[in-house]
Design an enzyme around this catalytic site. Structure first.
Site, PDB file in Angstrom:
ATOM      1  N   LEU A 138      40.849  78.335  27.702  1.00  0.00           N
ATOM      2  CA  LEU A 138      40.180  77.640  26.613  1.00  0.00           C
ATOM      3  C   LEU A 138      40.581  76.170  26.657  1.00  0.00           C
ATOM      4  O   LEU A 138      41.759  75.860  26.860  1.00  0.00           O
ATOM      5  CB  LEU A 138      40.595  78.226  25.258  1.00  0.00           C
ATOM      6  CG  LEU A 138      39.764  79.356  24.668  1.00  0.00           C
ATOM      7  CD1 LEU A 138      40.414  79.858  23.384  1.00  0.00           C
ATOM      8  CD2 LEU A 138      38.345  78.899  24.381  1.00  0.00           C
ATOM      9  N   ASP A 139      39.621  75.272  26.472  1.00  0.00           N
ATOM     10  CA  ASP A 139      39.939  73.846  26.418  1.00  0.00           C
ATOM     11  C   ASP A 139      40.968  73.588  25.330  1.00  0.00           C
ATOM     12  O   ASP A 139      41.038  74.315  24.339  1.00  0.00           O
ATOM     13  CB  ASP A 139      38.682  73.020  26.127  1.00  0.00           C
ATOM     14  CG  ASP A 139      37.673  73.084  27.258  1.00  0.00           C
ATOM     15  OD1 ASP A 139      38.082  73.333  28.406  1.00  0.00           O
ATOM     16  OD2 ASP A 139      36.471  72.891  26.983  1.00  0.00           O
ATOM     17  N   SER A 140      41.752  72.539  25.495  1.00  0.00           N
ATOM     18  CA  SER A 140      42.765  72.215  24.492  1.00  0.00           C
ATOM     19  C   SER A 140      42.128  71.927  23.135  1.00  0.00           C
ATOM     20  O   SER A 140      42.714  72.208  22.088  1.00  0.00           O
ATOM     21  CB  SER A 140      43.595  71.006  24.944  1.00  0.00           C
ATOM     22  OG  SER A 140      42.760  69.881  25.172  1.00  0.00           O
ATOM     23  N   ALA A 162      39.583  73.417  21.949  1.00  0.00           N
ATOM     24  CA  ALA A 162      38.948  74.638  21.451  1.00  0.00           C
ATOM     25  C   ALA A 162      40.002  75.611  20.942  1.00  0.00           C
ATOM     26  O   ALA A 162      41.175  75.551  21.294  1.00  0.00           O
ATOM     27  CB  ALA A 162      38.130  75.292  22.563  1.00  0.00           C
TER      28      ALA A 162
END
Length: 350
Positions: free
Chosen positions: A120-122, A124
């Site tokens: 997961l993107d930081s 997100a």
């Protein structure tokens, strides 16, 4: 490791009054003496029991930690990367088990394996699937399953990262875009489609992540479009310039690219303002993702038991048996998600 101090009370230290007492008071005196002795004995037993528990609790928890095996989910907040969150989880578990300390690190014993499946993107948040013990071998199978996201996009603004963390690269009017316009184009992004990954992503070129090259100012060419799958997509809310999407997709799909492509299709531009993964495979944010205050050995053991029934039968059968020795000592082998040029959902152990 600190040892517990146990206070021992010997029988000779108990003062007993042997002075004769009148017959009428004999029963009361005997009862009092018996009560005092009983109370003292109970206190000794309680102190000894407490000291014993303090002495054995860490090895016991270490053994239990080593026996954990399977797949569960945690709630990742916005901010840390998936790898940073996994390190935080690992540190909390090792600390609860009495790790690390010099006497534990002198000898190499059975390692604790832990990894995550699906970065997961930081920026997100949401469901992050974690494998522990032999459960790390199940992660690859789970990566090919569906994922579900709630994404809030912002019309009229494009960034280099395709989300709110990047620099604004373009601004276009959006005032003529209607809810019907957005709903009318969503069908174009449903089913098996081609998608160009963002430049800021974990895909690699010559062994280095594209995002790392971009941050160093290197010239990076976009990866070619690749096939991805969108099972469903719907517009949940529209309050210009913001629009909210509910998206269910397969592995290797980028919500950031989807929102950007929707903006272009509407003759404007768009970027992701907020992103939450609400489901990965059978794990949902509301039912299965453990918040940080539940990152304990006991809570994870309970979650593993509950989540085992959610896994396909062929995966559930691979659940490992608990370790036999109750004197195993921990070290930690860290498993992370390593993205390749072809697929950013590949597990590698090292």
């Amino acid at each position: 490791m600190a040892t517990a101090e146990v206070a021992v009370v010997s029988p000779s230290s108990l003062n007993t009054d042997t002075t004769p007492v009148p017959e009428s008071a004999g029963t009361a005196a005997a009862t009092a003496a018996t009560s005092s002795a009983t109370t003292a004995a109970a206190a000794v037993a309680a102190v000894a029991r407490t000291g014993s528990e303090a002495t054995v609790s860490k090895p016991t928890m270490a053994t239990k930690l080593l026996s954990l095996s399977g797949v569960f989910a945690v709630h990742k907040p916005k901010g840390p990367t998936s790898a940073e969150l996994l390190n935080r989880l690992k540190e909390k578990l090792l600390a609860e088990a009495g790790m690390p300390s010099p006497e534990w690190t002198k000898r190499k014993k059975q390692p604790l394996k832990i990894g995550h499946g699906g970065t997961l993107d930081s920026a997100a948040g949401g469901v992050l699937v974690v494998g522990i013990g032999r459960g790390t071998k199940m992660l690859t199978s789970l990566l090919t399953g569906s994922k579900r996201y709630i994404a809030i996009g912002e019309l009229g603004k494009a960034t280099d990262t395709l989300d709110s963390t990047g620099k604004v690269t373009e601004e276009k009017p959006y005032d003529k875009i209607t809810q019907e316009d957005i709903e009318g184009i969503l069908q174009k992004f449903t089913g098996n489609i081609m998608q160009v990954p963002p430049l800021y992503c974990a895909l690699k070129k010559d062994g280095q992540r594209l995002s790392s090259l971009m941050k160093r100012g290197k010239v990076v060419e976009a990866k070619p479009a690749r096939p991805v799958t969108v099972y469903s997509i719907s517009l949940q809310n529209f309050q210009p310039p913001l629009f909210t999407l509910d998206v269910e997709c397969g592995g290797g799909f980028y919500i950031r690219s989807l929102v950007s492509d929707i903006g272009k299709e509407l003759s404007s531009c768009a970027s992701v303002l907020e992103l939450t993964r609400t489901k990965q495979g059978p794990f949902t944010l509301e039912e299965h993702a453990l918040p940080e205050d539940k990152w304990t050995i006991d809570d994870i053991a309970q979650s593993l038991d509950q989540c085992a029934s959610l896994l396909p039968e062929e995966l559930a059968l691979k659940k490992s048996k608990p370790e036999e020795s109750n004197e195993q000592v921990l070290s930690c082998e860290y498993i992370t998600l390593n993205e390749t040029e072809e697929n950013d959902d590949v597990i590698k152990t090292f």
